[in-house]
Design an enzyme around this catalytic site. Structure first.
Site, PDB file in Angstrom:
ATOM      1  N   LYS A 129       1.002  19.710   6.724  1.00 34.33           N
ATOM      2  CA  LYS A 129       1.609  19.169   5.499  1.00 34.33           C
ATOM      3  C   LYS A 129       2.899  19.922   5.263  1.00 34.33           C
ATOM      4  O   LYS A 129       3.056  21.066   5.690  1.00 34.33           O
ATOM      5  CB  LYS A 129       0.678  19.382   4.299  1.00 34.33           C
ATOM      6  CG  LYS A 129       0.957  18.452   3.146  1.00 34.33           C
ATOM      7  CD  LYS A 129       0.366  17.081   3.417  1.00 34.33           C
ATOM      8  CE  LYS A 129       0.724  16.051   2.389  1.00 34.33           C
ATOM      9  NZ  LYS A 129      -0.130  14.854   2.534  1.00 34.33           N
ATOM     10  N   ASP A 169       4.668  11.286   1.491  1.00 34.77           N
ATOM     11  CA  ASP A 169       3.647  11.655   0.506  1.00 34.77           C
ATOM     12  C   ASP A 169       4.340  11.462  -0.846  1.00 34.77           C
ATOM     13  O   ASP A 169       5.323  10.715  -0.931  1.00 34.77           O
ATOM     14  CB  ASP A 169       3.154  13.097   0.716  1.00 34.77           C
ATOM     15  CG  ASP A 169       1.870  13.402  -0.061  1.00 34.77           C
ATOM     16  OD1 ASP A 169       0.789  13.010   0.398  1.00 34.77           O
ATOM     17  OD2 ASP A 169       1.944  14.022  -1.143  1.00 34.77           O
TER      18      ASP A 169
HETATM   19  P1  NDP Z   1       4.359   8.218  -4.899  1.00 35.77           P
HETATM   20  O1  NDP Z   1       5.403   9.234  -5.069  1.00 35.77           O
HETATM   21  O2  NDP Z   1       4.714   6.910  -4.284  1.00 35.77           O
HETATM   22  O3  NDP Z   1       3.645   7.922  -6.283  1.00 35.77           O
HETATM   23  C1  NDP Z   1       3.033   8.930  -7.006  1.00 35.77           C
HETATM   24  C2  NDP Z   1       2.522   8.352  -8.312  1.00 35.77           C
HETATM   25  O4  NDP Z   1       1.688   9.332  -8.930  1.00 35.77           O
HETATM   26  C3  NDP Z   1       3.630   8.037  -9.293  1.00 35.77           C
HETATM   27  O5  NDP Z   1       3.258   6.935 -10.078  1.00 35.77           O
HETATM   28  C4  NDP Z   1       3.711   9.316 -10.121  1.00 35.77           C
HETATM   29  O6  NDP Z   1       4.209   9.105 -11.444  1.00 35.77           O
HETATM   30  C5  NDP Z   1       2.267   9.763 -10.155  1.00 35.77           C
HETATM   31  N1  NDP Z   1       2.230  11.237 -10.222  1.00 35.77           N
HETATM   32  C6  NDP Z   1       2.762  12.120  -9.344  1.00 35.77           C
HETATM   33  N2  NDP Z   1       2.577  13.382  -9.742  1.00 35.77           N
HETATM   34  C7  NDP Z   1       1.926  13.297 -10.897  1.00 35.77           C
HETATM   35  C8  NDP Z   1       1.439  14.249 -11.802  1.00 35.77           C
HETATM   36  N3  NDP Z   1       1.628  15.577 -11.593  1.00 35.77           N
HETATM   37  N4  NDP Z   1       0.762  13.803 -12.891  1.00 35.77           N
HETATM   38  C9  NDP Z   1       0.573  12.470 -13.097  1.00 35.77           C
HETATM   39  N5  NDP Z   1       1.019  11.520 -12.265  1.00 35.77           N
HETATM   40  C10 NDP Z   1       1.690  11.918 -11.203  1.00 35.77           C
HETATM   41  O7  NDP Z   1       3.206   8.935  -4.037  1.00 35.77           O
HETATM   42  P2  NDP Z   1       2.033   8.291  -3.165  1.00 35.77           P
HETATM   43  O8  NDP Z   1       1.567   7.042  -3.779  1.00 35.77           O
HETATM   44  O9  NDP Z   1       2.471   8.292  -1.761  1.00 35.77           O
HETATM   45  O10 NDP Z   1       0.907   9.424  -3.300  1.00 35.77           O
HETATM   46  C11 NDP Z   1      -0.076   9.416  -4.323  1.00 35.77           C
HETATM   47  C12 NDP Z   1      -1.263  10.261  -3.906  1.00 35.77           C
HETATM   48  O11 NDP Z   1      -1.844   9.731  -2.697  1.00 35.77           O
HETATM   49  C13 NDP Z   1      -0.957  11.725  -3.597  1.00 35.77           C
HETATM   50  O12 NDP Z   1      -2.081  12.501  -3.954  1.00 35.77           O
HETATM   51  C14 NDP Z   1      -0.814  11.731  -2.080  1.00 35.77           C
HETATM   52  O13 NDP Z   1      -1.061  13.007  -1.523  1.00 35.77           O
HETATM   53  C15 NDP Z   1      -1.901  10.752  -1.708  1.00 35.77           C
HETATM   54  N6  NDP Z   1      -1.793  10.120  -0.390  1.00 35.77           N
HETATM   55  C16 NDP Z   1      -0.669   9.455  -0.007  1.00 35.77           C
HETATM   56  C17 NDP Z   1      -0.620   8.811   1.219  1.00 35.77           C
HETATM   57  C18 NDP Z   1       0.556   8.012   1.637  1.00 35.77           C
HETATM   58  O14 NDP Z   1       0.468   7.387   2.713  1.00 35.77           O
HETATM   59  N7  NDP Z   1       1.632   7.940   0.888  1.00 35.77           N
HETATM   60  C19 NDP Z   1      -1.748   8.889   2.166  1.00 35.77           C
HETATM   61  C20 NDP Z   1      -2.918   9.567   1.629  1.00 35.77           C
HETATM   62  C21 NDP Z   1      -2.913  10.164   0.415  1.00 35.77           C
HETATM   63  P3  NDP Z   1       5.743   9.485 -11.808  1.00 35.77           P
HETATM   64  O15 NDP Z   1       6.569   8.497 -11.080  1.00 35.77           O
HETATM   65  O16 NDP Z   1       5.797   9.368 -13.293  1.00 35.77           O
HETATM   66  O17 NDP Z   1       5.924  10.896 -11.326  1.00 35.77           O
HETATM   67  O1  2IT Z   2      -2.087  12.636   2.668  1.00 33.80           O
HETATM   68  C1  2IT Z   2      -1.853  11.892   3.628  1.00 33.80           C
HETATM   69  O2  2IT Z   2      -2.736  11.556   4.431  1.00 33.80           O
HETATM   70  C2  2IT Z   2      -0.483  11.377   3.800  1.00 33.80           C
HETATM   71  N1  2IT Z   2       0.379  11.657   2.963  1.00 33.80           N
HETATM   72  C3  2IT Z   2      -0.122  10.556   5.006  1.00 33.80           C
HETATM   73  C4  2IT Z   2       0.198  11.445   6.173  1.00 33.80           C
HETATM   74  C5  2IT Z   2       0.724  10.747   7.399  1.00 33.80           C
HETATM   75  O3  2IT Z   2       1.036  11.499   8.336  1.00 33.80           O
HETATM   76  O4  2IT Z   2       0.826   9.531   7.451  1.00 33.80           O
END
Ligand code: NDP
Ligand code: 2IT
Length: 449
Positions: A129, A169
């Site tokens: 990460k 992420d």
């Molecule tokens: P984005 O940046 O696209 O979206 C994040 C969302 O979560 C936004 O709506 C944001 O709101 C909100 N958010 C972020 N930080 C906070 C906080 N501290 N408190 C409240 N809300 C918060 O990120 P992703 O959708 O990619 O990621 C979301 C989650 O999924 C994370 O935990 C990430 O690790 C996990 N994840 C992501 C993957 C991926 O492929 N992208 C794969 C697997 C897991 P605002 O805009 O107001 O900050």
């Molecule tokens: O938390 C996760 O699994 C991710 N943000 C995706 C990682 C990746 O390499 O696609």
């Protein structure tokens, strides 16, 4: 004593001592160790080979300065990180997070979790990460580009298609991956799949954008089926309004559910006629907050305070897709009181240990992120396959493979939990199945790290 096993107790104490104050990292380690009690008892070779000491210590952790110039000409400094946690089963793989809350503890918890998640996908990927405390909010396109170029100028010496493959992420989507990839190509003078989540015209895979949210719903569908249930007619709550949340909303709706509320870090929107993912997609593209949803959809209502959503809105299926520890014990009790039958994590570690206890005591189905959100990294693995073969598969082909991978992960979790006496416990099953493959490879490869 936190653990029955003297070995686990001793190793966990030393992890606590050496990572003092790193609460997210310690929380993640403790959670995995707790599930491994019967595995350690039944397999003495894990102690003999020092597996727990090694698996809880990153193979490599780099921290670096990221200097960039803002639009007003001012020099700005951020802190960059990459943790390469475990390479036993494949090249390091994991996303990059850009958010002001990023610190060593958060990067290490994410890298540790990623090791087991990637193992569960069945694809050859180690755990990693990265990220920075850079805040993308309110920055211009050019500022984002200059930051990404500076970040990659250091990161490039640590990564590569067969070494370590970053992706998105929180705060890192297609735009950022594009800038990171461009700078990698320029510095290394090579066009390889050193990042995933790329644009479709330069090596990206169809379905990668949707993969985490879609995979989450495929996993949830399997979990619901174990109780003879489905998404059909269910009220669904989704936190977050980013990449994972939007496509969880889309797939949950396609599978017959009704998403009644979604949130961001400031508040939530609710609409009894169901949230329209297409509106969210448009807001996401123009980086507008979710409060603007109500301007597009008159039946929707916006409420300040994202945490209120758990208390105000009732739902049978709950999909937290924002960030770590967003649901504590109190919020979990409200979720249970609201009639939840299933909670599946799209985010990494969104439930506190107390919240998980609440679900288990109430008999609510619970899926841990390292299993239920693995569809994102699994599809990154499929992007790596396509890049190596210099081919690209159709949307249907990638989606079918994603669905198969999620079904297999579900099955592995159920089987591993049963084998080690946990009954139906997806949390224990995910930790055990993810761990065993990595641990056995570490033994087979000898004491190298
Ligand atoms: P984005 O940046 O696209 O979206 C994040 C969302 O979560 C936004 O709506 C944001 O709101 C909100 N958010 C972020 N930080 C906070 C906080 N501290 N408190 C409240 N809300 C918060 O990120 P992703 O959708 O990619 O990621 C979301 C989650 O999924 C994370 O935990 C990430 O690790 C996990 N994840 C992501 C993957 C991926 O492929 N992208 C794969 C697997 C897991 P605002 O805009 O107001 O900050
Ligand atoms: O938390 C996760 O699994 C991710 N943000 C995706 C990682 C990746 O390499 O696609």
């Amino acid at each position: 004593m936190a653990f029955k096993s003297e070995y686990l107790e001793r190793v966990y104490e030393s992890v606590e001592r050496r990572n003092a104050g790193e609460k997210e990292f310690l929380q993640a380690v403790k959670e995995v160790f707790t599930s491994l009690e019967p595995v350690i008892e039944r397999n003495p070779e894990y102690e003999k080979w020092g597996i727990m000491e090694r698996i809880s210590e990153p193979e490599r952790f780099v921290q670096f300065r990221v200097t960039w110039v803002d639009d007003s000409g001012k020099v700005r400094v951020n802190r960059g990180y990459r943790v390469q946690f475990n390479s036993a089963i494949g090249p390091y793989k994991g996303g990059i997070r850009l958010h002001p809350s990023v610190n060593a503890s958060i990067i290490k918890f994410l890298g540790f979790e990623q090791t087991f998640k990637n193992s569960l996908t069945g694809l050859p990927m180690g755990g990693a990460k990265g990220g920075s405390d850079f805040d993308p909010r309110g920055k211009s396109d050019m500022e984002i580009m200059r930051f990404c170029q500076s970040f990659m100028t250091e990161l490039q010496r640590h990564i590569g298609a067969d070494t370590d493959v970053p992706a998105g992420d929180i705060g890192v989507g297609g735009r950022e991956v594009g800038y990171l990839f461009g700078q990698y190509k320029r510095l290394r003078n090579e066009f390889t799949g050193a990042l995933t989540g790329k644009g479709l015209s330069f090596g990206g895979s169809l379905v990668r954008t949707e993969a985490t949210g879609f995979g989450l719903c495929y996993f949830t569908r399997e979990m619901l089926a174990s109780k003879g249930e489905s998404f059909e007619g269910k009220r669904v709550l989704v936190s977050g309004a980013g990449n994972v949340a939007i496509y969880a909303c889309k797939k949950a709706t396609e599978l017959g559910g009704k998403v009644v509320a979604m949130s961001n870090s400031c508040g939530y929107v609710t609409d009894e006629s169901g949230i329209d993912y297409r509106v969210l997609e448009k807001l996401y593209e123009r980086r507008a907050p979710i409060s603007e949803y109500v301007n597009e959809v008159p039946t929707a209502k916006y409420v300040e305070g994202s945490r209120n959503m758990w208390f105000d809105v009732k739902a049978e299926v709950v999909l937290p897709c924002a960030t770590q520890n967003e649901i504590d014990g109190e919020a979990a009790r409200a979720i249970v009181a609201g009639g939840a039958i299933a909670v599946a994590e799209g985010a990494n570690m969104p439930n506190t240990p107390e919240a998980i206890e609440v679900y288990k005591k109430a008999g609510v189905l619970y899926a841990p992120g390292k299993a239920s959100n693995a569809g994102g990294v699994a599809t990154s693995g499929l992007e790596m396959c396509q890049n190596s073969a210099r081919l690209s598969w159709s949307f249907e082909e990638v989606d079918r493979r994603l669905d198969d991978i999620m079904k297999n992960i579900y099955k592995s979790c159920v089987e591993a939990a049963a084998e080690y006496g946990f009954g139906y416990d997806l949390e224990a099953g995910a930790n055990i199945a993810g761990f065993k493959k990595v641990a056995d490879a570490m033994i087979a490869e000898g004491v190298v790290y």
